[in-house]
Design a protein around this motif. Structure first.
Motif, PDB file in Angstrom:
ATOM      1  N   TYR A 594     -13.010-101.389  12.503  1.00  0.00           N
ATOM      2  CA  TYR A 594     -13.269-100.648  11.289  1.00  0.00           C
ATOM      3  C   TYR A 594     -12.563-101.258  10.049  1.00  0.00           C
ATOM      4  O   TYR A 594     -13.364-101.121   8.903  1.00  0.00           O
ATOM      5  N   ASP A 595     -11.738-101.945   9.960  1.00  0.00           N
ATOM      6  CA  ASP A 595     -11.403-102.928   8.836  1.00  0.00           C
ATOM      7  C   ASP A 595     -12.577-103.814   7.995  1.00  0.00           C
ATOM      8  O   ASP A 595     -12.809-103.742   6.977  1.00  0.00           O
ATOM      9  N   GLU A 596     -13.312-104.274   9.042  1.00  0.00           N
ATOM     10  CA  GLU A 596     -14.442-105.288   8.696  1.00  0.00           C
ATOM     11  C   GLU A 596     -15.521-104.267   8.383  1.00  0.00           C
ATOM     12  O   GLU A 596     -16.242-104.579   7.369  1.00  0.00           O
ATOM     13  N   ALA A 597     -15.813-103.294   8.848  1.00  0.00           N
ATOM     14  CA  ALA A 597     -16.694-102.476   8.522  1.00  0.00           C
ATOM     15  C   ALA A 597     -16.553-101.874   7.178  1.00  0.00           C
ATOM     16  O   ALA A 597     -17.505-101.846   6.370  1.00  0.00           O
ATOM     17  N   ILE A 598     -15.420-101.499   6.911  1.00  0.00           N
ATOM     18  CA  ILE A 598     -15.173-101.103   5.316  1.00  0.00           C
ATOM     19  C   ILE A 598     -15.481-102.025   4.464  1.00  0.00           C
ATOM     20  O   ILE A 598     -16.000-101.860   3.216  1.00  0.00           O
ATOM     21  N   GLU A 599     -14.895-103.257   4.798  1.00  0.00           N
ATOM     22  CA  GLU A 599     -15.214-104.355   3.764  1.00  0.00           C
ATOM     23  C   GLU A 599     -16.649-104.843   3.587  1.00  0.00           C
ATOM     24  O   GLU A 599     -17.089-105.005   2.456  1.00  0.00           O
ATOM     25  N   THR A 600     -17.506-104.631   4.794  1.00  0.00           N
ATOM     26  CA  THR A 600     -18.891-104.938   4.617  1.00  0.00           C
ATOM     27  C   THR A 600     -19.494-103.643   3.769  1.00  0.00           C
ATOM     28  O   THR A 600     -20.397-104.083   3.142  1.00  0.00           O
ATOM     29  N   PHE A 601     -19.043-102.486   3.861  1.00  0.00           N
ATOM     30  CA  PHE A 601     -19.665-101.433   3.317  1.00  0.00           C
ATOM     31  C   PHE A 601     -19.613-101.537   1.767  1.00  0.00           C
ATOM     32  O   PHE A 601     -20.141-101.063   0.912  1.00  0.00           O
ATOM     33  N   LYS A 602     -18.167-102.298   1.364  1.00  0.00           N
ATOM     34  CA  LYS A 602     -18.063-102.449   0.013  1.00  0.00           C
ATOM     35  C   LYS A 602     -19.029-103.315  -0.646  1.00  0.00           C
ATOM     36  O   LYS A 602     -19.628-103.204  -1.887  1.00  0.00           O
ATOM     37  N   THR A 603     -19.249-104.339   0.126  1.00  0.00           N
ATOM     38  CA  THR A 603     -20.253-105.507  -0.093  1.00  0.00           C
ATOM     39  C   THR A 603     -21.566-104.501  -0.479  1.00  0.00           C
ATOM     40  O   THR A 603     -22.329-104.953  -1.271  1.00  0.00           O
ATOM     41  N   MET A 604     -22.176-103.840   0.406  1.00  0.00           N
ATOM     42  CA  MET A 604     -23.227-103.156   0.220  1.00  0.00           C
ATOM     43  C   MET A 604     -23.388-102.210  -0.937  1.00  0.00           C
ATOM     44  O   MET A 604     -24.391-102.144  -1.434  1.00  0.00           O
ATOM     45  N   LEU A 605     -22.391-101.668  -1.269  1.00  0.00           N
ATOM     46  CA  LEU A 605     -22.360-101.073  -2.548  1.00  0.00           C
ATOM     47  C   LEU A 605     -22.411-101.800  -3.763  1.00  0.00           C
ATOM     48  O   LEU A 605     -23.027-101.443  -4.708  1.00  0.00           O
ATOM     49  N   SER A 606     -21.924-102.980  -3.702  1.00  0.00           N
ATOM     50  CA  SER A 606     -22.147-103.864  -4.623  1.00  0.00           C
ATOM     51  C   SER A 606     -23.574-104.116  -5.012  1.00  0.00           C
ATOM     52  O   SER A 606     -24.085-104.394  -6.064  1.00  0.00           O
ATOM     53  N   LYS A 607     -24.133-104.559  -3.727  1.00  0.00           N
ATOM     54  CA  LYS A 607     -25.561-104.610  -3.707  1.00  0.00           C
ATOM     55  C   LYS A 607     -26.457-103.624  -4.241  1.00  0.00           C
ATOM     56  O   LYS A 607     -27.515-103.779  -4.863  1.00  0.00           O
ATOM     57  N   LEU A 608     -25.987-102.373  -3.885  1.00  0.00           N
ATOM     58  CA  LEU A 608     -26.882-101.235  -4.633  1.00  0.00           C
ATOM     59  C   LEU A 608     -26.657-101.307  -6.042  1.00  0.00           C
ATOM     60  O   LEU A 608     -27.646-100.831  -6.860  1.00  0.00           O
ATOM     61  N   ASP A 609     -25.468-101.469  -6.427  1.00  0.00           N
ATOM     62  CA  ASP A 609     -25.122-101.259  -7.838  1.00  0.00           C
ATOM     63  C   ASP A 609     -25.802-102.194  -8.705  1.00  0.00           C
ATOM     64  O   ASP A 609     -26.409-101.831  -9.775  1.00  0.00           O
TER      65      ASP A 609
END
Length: 1173
Positions: A594-609
């Motif tokens: 889960y910790d890695e999943a949340i960090e990956t998700f933050k990267t995804m949000l930056s790509k969308l932004d």
């Protein structure tokens, strides 16, 4: 083209403003409107009478814009200086001070139905959609905006430079067609009819122009004497309201300028029917209007009336229109044979005109099709086209195409895909779409049958694509899609692309296996999908999209590590895309990383932004930041813990946790991390999911038990775990440990025991714990009752000490789920029912032992209702501290009072009972026998006074009451009863404050008290009491009363009172107490006959439960007489003695005092409110 209608005379004018009227808004109730003026004021009007209801002042400059909320509760006005004021829609009073909203004048504002917002400033229109905000820069001043009812179009009134109206598509924000001309002066306002069919525009040329929205054709002009500033429609669409520099508002009728044909085209069949009916009323022999109304009724499927009108038309004058209307109506009724004959006769009326006869046969085919004669209809159209190939070939094509599309839709809905495909293919190849104006050429078909010919082409093509796709033929669907894009008009291609976005038929033929893989993936056939996508990848023809699809299939199979590899490949092929990170998050989440999943998700949000295209950036709104989710989780936890104990034991570690420690433990748990990782992806369900997880994690069990001589306290276990061996020597630890283990086995992470989870040295915490305990038990996941003196061999729930304790009443009433355990921590009676409140055996035993009815056990809600019965529950209970007998009832009655050990039971109970009467008006708690309280003489000194059941006296049956009422009707008692009823209905509620009770009652003055020698308990005296209007009665009391009689008077007054019971009024909608007198309203008068609110209940013998409220309407006289009859029955009375302070004191009696009225028709006592101390 219809003739332009001009009007110069309005129906009504509204005149009161001192300067020009600039804005108007009509209320949803259709009865009122509000206007704004250059005179800086608003006026609220009655539309029916034209009367000004309110002059509204508050603006510092000219009022330029108005809006009324959809519920009519609020008015918003904007002025020349950019200020906005909110007003009450009902009264016209201001709700807000002026708000500086804009730096320039406000000309228009409103809220479209689907949530967009519009604000008009001088040169820009600001549009806010669900995803972003766009600025439509306009190089002209826009004085007014208007939305269509479906929000798909926006009209803007342009400035003095071009005097036009612009139409905007709200999906693309592009202008539709060209600007509307029509006015010679600049347009100051524009409005759209509620039905979305008409547009009204007001101009400085002194005219209001009324146009059709469909073709922009002007159909009417309304002339004013001065330039105009505003225009709007009434909410029912029947009138126009307009005005301007003439300082008035004019009301115009628009129904008369609407043609029935236009109404049929727009689908406004009610208006069409009304217009035709008017024509018929004007000329009863207007056979054409009868035929036309028959068409309208047929479209409404009112076949019987349609046939009546058709027959009437023909009877007045046989005509082609009349025969056609009759044929259509007969087909609608299913009389096909008769309809054929009528159409055959109709051909006589065509005057041998080939085109007219051709249209007649097409109409016949359509009518037959509507009567489910599909084959016959198609055959007729084909034969007509063959016989008359040059007359109207396009008409044949149009009718056949429409029929084919309908047959295709029917087949599609029945999952007959091949049949549907054949129909749609014939339709798209029929040649009907050679002209894009078929809806105008064959407008008669729309009038007669309501056909939507304008969208027929797109419908045929899109349905054909859909049916191929549904038939599992993606290659043919792709071909159909391409054919559609090749043949449709350029103006329709954009909407087609929107419709087909994401459909599999957009894929190229070479990607057929990918399309089939998509089908398999959609069907959760993950193995087949993986095989298909892998085949593409193995052919070295794969893009990042194919790897993404295979990753999704592997996620579906829960092949987390393999899916993770595919997600990383997607990132490698397109590192700028968000999709790879989205899939990587899903794979890591599934692998519980889960910790890695949340960090990956933050990267995804930056790509969308940072995505280069707008559409991708819009996807960002589908997701939430982890910090946002954590904030939501925090709010849910806080809400959960608000109803949980201040301190609990962790059932796994045995350690004590306060609320903050619980929060920290949750945030460190795997459940919390999984929750954050999952809910950031699904914002639509995140709150529900958060509540479920938080509730599960924070589940706690409560212990209910009989204290032993020594129990572990907070100081004994602070900083230690209850399972630690160093606590073995602490008394009571085995019970506490077993409780925690039992709670843990029941999937409760937390447990609470009153022995060690309350810091009794902290007065604030102790106070909160006592007053909140009921709520904690109520919200617990489980309450465990430990019966230390019950085993499988001896003892029962009924004989346990637990059943005698005061606090245990709320401990088994409050919880939703409860389990009883014996001394060896096995379930009582071996009953494995998940909730012992659902165990009939245990609940029956509790009922017999406690006297509490079964319905109170499963779903008890704390309240003050039924106070006397709840007090009886506790009347046999004992507590270690005498005040606790009152404190333990706080939760049951839903009251919060301060805890003051040392005040004694008398005062503690008195404060509780005072609160109950003061807040609820329920005085059933005054029904007791025993010693009076020093707190107030109307209250008992001890809870044991409620052990005896309340006083019950024999009641009259309905037949007996009715017989008495009939007798009274023959006497002069009717007026007496009616006056009495009215006075009693106006009685106010009882009040209780500062230890003084104000009791509404029927009082009987005592004129004689004599001591008599009768058998009585030691130290008790029996007195004979005589009161006006009552039979003599005896009272036994330990108090010494002043004896008096007429020959030996006394200054002290005595009264016998009957507490007033408002249920005797039998009010049809009597449902509970009205407004009660607050304690602060109490005065110092000892008696009062002022009007008080009606109380809900009283301790008299006439209970509301015994006399249910009659639902049928009983006339006032009957209710009054029934009241008089009941007041003549025996009742439970109080004896009150007046004190020197002029207040009264209740004389406690050993038994219920039963009063008997001598003659209710003469007197039932004086209506009074008496203050008792």
């Amino acid at each position: 083209m219809s003739q332009l209608i001009r009007s110069t005379t309005p129906l009504r004018t509204f005149e009161d403003h001192e300067k020009g009227v600039v804005a108007v808004a009509v209320f949803p109730d259709k009865r009122r409107m509000v206007t704004g003026s250059d005179d800086k004021t608003l006026r609220l009007w009655d539309l029916e009478t034209g009367v000004v209801l309110k002059k509204m002042e508050g603006h510092s400059s000219a009022v330029r814009a108005l809006a009324v909320s959809r519920d009519g509760q609020m008015i918003a006005s904007g002025d020349w200086s950019g200020e906005i004021i909110g007003w009450c829609g009902e009264t016209g009073e201001t709700l807000t001070q002026p708000i500086e909203a804009h730096s320039k004048e406000i000309n228009s504002f409103g809220v479209p139905k689907r949530g967009r917002r519009e604000v008009n400033q001088s040169s820009v229109v600001v549009m806010s959609t669900a995803f972003d905000i766009r600025l439509l820069g306009m190089d002209r001043i826009n004085f007014s905006l208007a939305w269509t009812p479906d929000d798909t179009r926006l009209l803007s009134a342009n400035s003095q430079w071009n005097n036009t109206i612009q139409e905007w598509d709200t999906l693309t924000w592009k202008e539709v067609g060209f600007a509307w001309p029509g006015h010679t002066g600049y347009i100051s306002a524009v409005a759209i009819h509620p039905a979305g069919t008409l547009v009204a525009s007001a101009s400085q040329n002194k005219y209001v122009s009324l146009s059709r929205l469909s073709d922009r054709q002007t159909i009417a002009m309304f002339q004013h004497s001065s330039p105009l500033q505003f225009v709007t429609f009434s909410t029912d669409g029947k009138h126009i309201l307009s005005g301007g520099h003439d300082n008035k508002t004019s009301k115009w009728a628009i129904l008369t300028i609407t043609r029935a044909r236009d109404a049929c085209i727009t689908g406004d069949l009610s208006t069409a029917e009304e217009l035709l009916t008017r024509e018929i009323h004007t000329d009863a022999n207007d056979y054409t209007s009868y035929a036309h109304r028959s068409f309208v009724l047929a479209r409404k499927h009112d076949w019987d009336h349609a046939l009546e009108d058709a027959i009437k038309s023909i009877s007045i004058q046989p005509s082609l229109t009349g025969f056609i209307s009759k044929g259509i109506a007969l087909c609608g009724q299913g009389h096909v044979r008769e309809a054929r004959a009528v159409f055959d006769v109709a051909s006589i009326s065509t005057d041998q005109n080939l085109k007219t006869n051709h249209f007649l046969l097409l109409t016949k085919a359509i009518a037959l099709f509507s009567a489910d004669k599909h084959d016959e209809a198609i055959l007729l159209v084909k034969e007509l086209a063959a016989v008359c190939p040059t007359t109207d070939p396009l008409g044949c094509h149009v009718v056949e195409t429409y029929i084919r599309v309908q047959l295709g839709i029917n087949a599609f809905d029945s999952a007959c895909h091949d049949e549907a495909a054949d129909h749609f293919t014939v339709a798209v190849n029929s040649g009907a779409f050679s002209s894009k104006y078929i809806h105008q050429i064959y407008e008669d078909l729309t009038v007669l049958f309501g056909w939507d010919l304008e969208s027929l082409c797109l419908t045929a093509h899109q349905k054909r694509c859909q049916v191929f796709l549904s038939a599992g033929k993606p290659d043919e669907a792709l071909e159909a899609h391409q054919y559609m894009m090749d043949v449709i008009d350029e103006s329709a291609k954009a909407s087609c692309l929107d419709w087909s976005n994401g459909k599999s038929f957009k894929q190229e033929c070479s990607a057929l296996c990918v399309a089939n893989g998509d089908v398999a993936l959609a069907a959760s056939d993950y193995d087949r999908a993986i095989d298909l996508y892998s085949a593409v990848i193995n052919f070295n023809a794969a893009s990042d999209a194919v790897f993404a699809k295979r990753c999704k299939a592997k996620l579906g199979k829960k092949l987390w590590i393999e899916a993770l590899l595919d997600a990383q490949k997607v990132i490698e092929l397109d590192s700028s895309s968000y999709l790879g990170y989205n899939l990587e998050h899903a794979a890591l989440h599934g692998a519980r990383r889960y910790d890695e999943a949340i960090e990956t998700f933050k990267t995804m949000l930056s790509k969308l932004d940072n995505a280069p295209d707008i559409q991708t950036r819009k996807l960002r709104q589908q997701y939430r930041k982890p910090s946002e989710v954590e904030r939501d989780i925090q709010q849910v936890i806080d809400a959960q813990l608000d109803n949980a104990p201040l301190r609990v034991l962790n059932t796994t570690t045995g350690l004590l946790y306060n609320r903050e420690a619980q929060k920290r433990a949750f945030k460190m748990s795997i459940e919390y991390k999984e929750l954050v990782s999952s809910t950031i992806m699904h914002p639509g369900l995140h709150m529900k999911r958060i509540k479920e997880v938080a509730m599960t994690y924070l589940r706690y069990a409560m212990l209910s038990h009989r204290w032993d001589e020594k129990e572990p306290e907070l100081q004994d276990i602070q900083g230690k775990g209850v399972y630690d061996s160093e606590l073995d020597m602490v008394s009571g630890m085995p019970k506490l440990r077993s409780f925690c283990e039992t709670a843990r086995d029941a999937r409760c992470n937390w447990a609470w025991s009153d022995t060690c989870c309350i810091n009794k040295r902290d007065s604030v915490e102790f106070q909160e714990s006592v007053t909140s305990m009921f709520r904690w038990y109520h919200h617990s996941a489980l309450t465990i009752v430990y019966l230390s003196d019950v085993s499988s061999k001896s003892g029962t729930l009924a004989t346990s000490d637990w059943i005698t304790r005061g606090w245990t009443v709320q401990e088994f009433i409050a919880p939703k789920i409860i389990l009883f355990y014996q001394n060896n921590w096995t379930l009582y009676l071996g009953d494995h029912t998940p909730n012992h409140k659902e165990s009939l055996a245990i609940m029956q035993e509790l009922k017999v032992t406690t006297g509490i009815d079964l319905p109170a056990f499963p779903a008890f809600n704390p309240s003050m209702s039924g106070a006397r019965e709840k007090l009886r529950w506790a009347s046999t209970r004992i507590t270690s501290r005498q005040e606790d007998i009152a404190y333990s009832l706080f939760g049951i009655f839903d009251v919060r009072l301060f805890v003051d050990y040392g005040e004694k039971q008398d005062k503690a109970l008195g404060r509780l009972l005072q609160e109950i009467v003061a807040r609820s008006g329920d005085i059933t708690s005054l029904d007791w026998v025993g010693k009076p309280s020093d707190f107030n003489s109307c209250l008992p000194a001890s809870i044991t006074s409620y052990k005896a059941p309340p006083c019950k006296l024999p009641l009259l049956s309905d037949d007996q009451i009715q017989s008495s009422v009939s007798s009274l009707r023959k006497t002069e008692a009717v007026d007496f009863a009616s006056n009495l009823y009215t006075k009693l209905r106006d009685m106010r509620a009882p009040g209780f404050a500062t230890q003084r009770l104000r009791l509404p009652c029927l009082a009987f003055n005592v004129r004689e008290v004599r001591r008599v020698r009768r058998q009585a308990p030691e130290a008790h005296f029996t007195y004979e009491v005589k009161a006006d209007g009552l039979h003599d009665l005896d009272i036994t009391t330990e108090e010494t009363l002043v004896q008096f009689w007429p020959a030996r008077p006394t200054e002290q007054k005595f009264v016998l009172v009957r507490p007033w019971d408002p249920s005797l009024l039998e009010l049809p909608d009597f449902a509970g107490p009205p407004n009660f007198v607050e304690p602060s309203d109490f005065g110092h008068d000892t008696e009062s006959e002022e009007e008080y609110g009606t109380p809900p209940s009283s301790p008299s013998d006439d209970r509301s439960s015994d006399y249910p409220v009659k639902q049928e309407a009983v006339d006032l006289e009957s209710r009054a007489l029934r009241l008089l009859v009941r007041l003549g029955q025996p009742f439970s009375a109080f004896l009150l003695a007046q004190q020197r302070s002029r207040e009264y004191k209740r004389i406690a009696s050993d038994n219920d005092i039963i009063g008997r009225v001598k003659d209710a028709a003469v007197s039932v006592g004086d209506i009074r409110t008496i203050e008792i101390s």
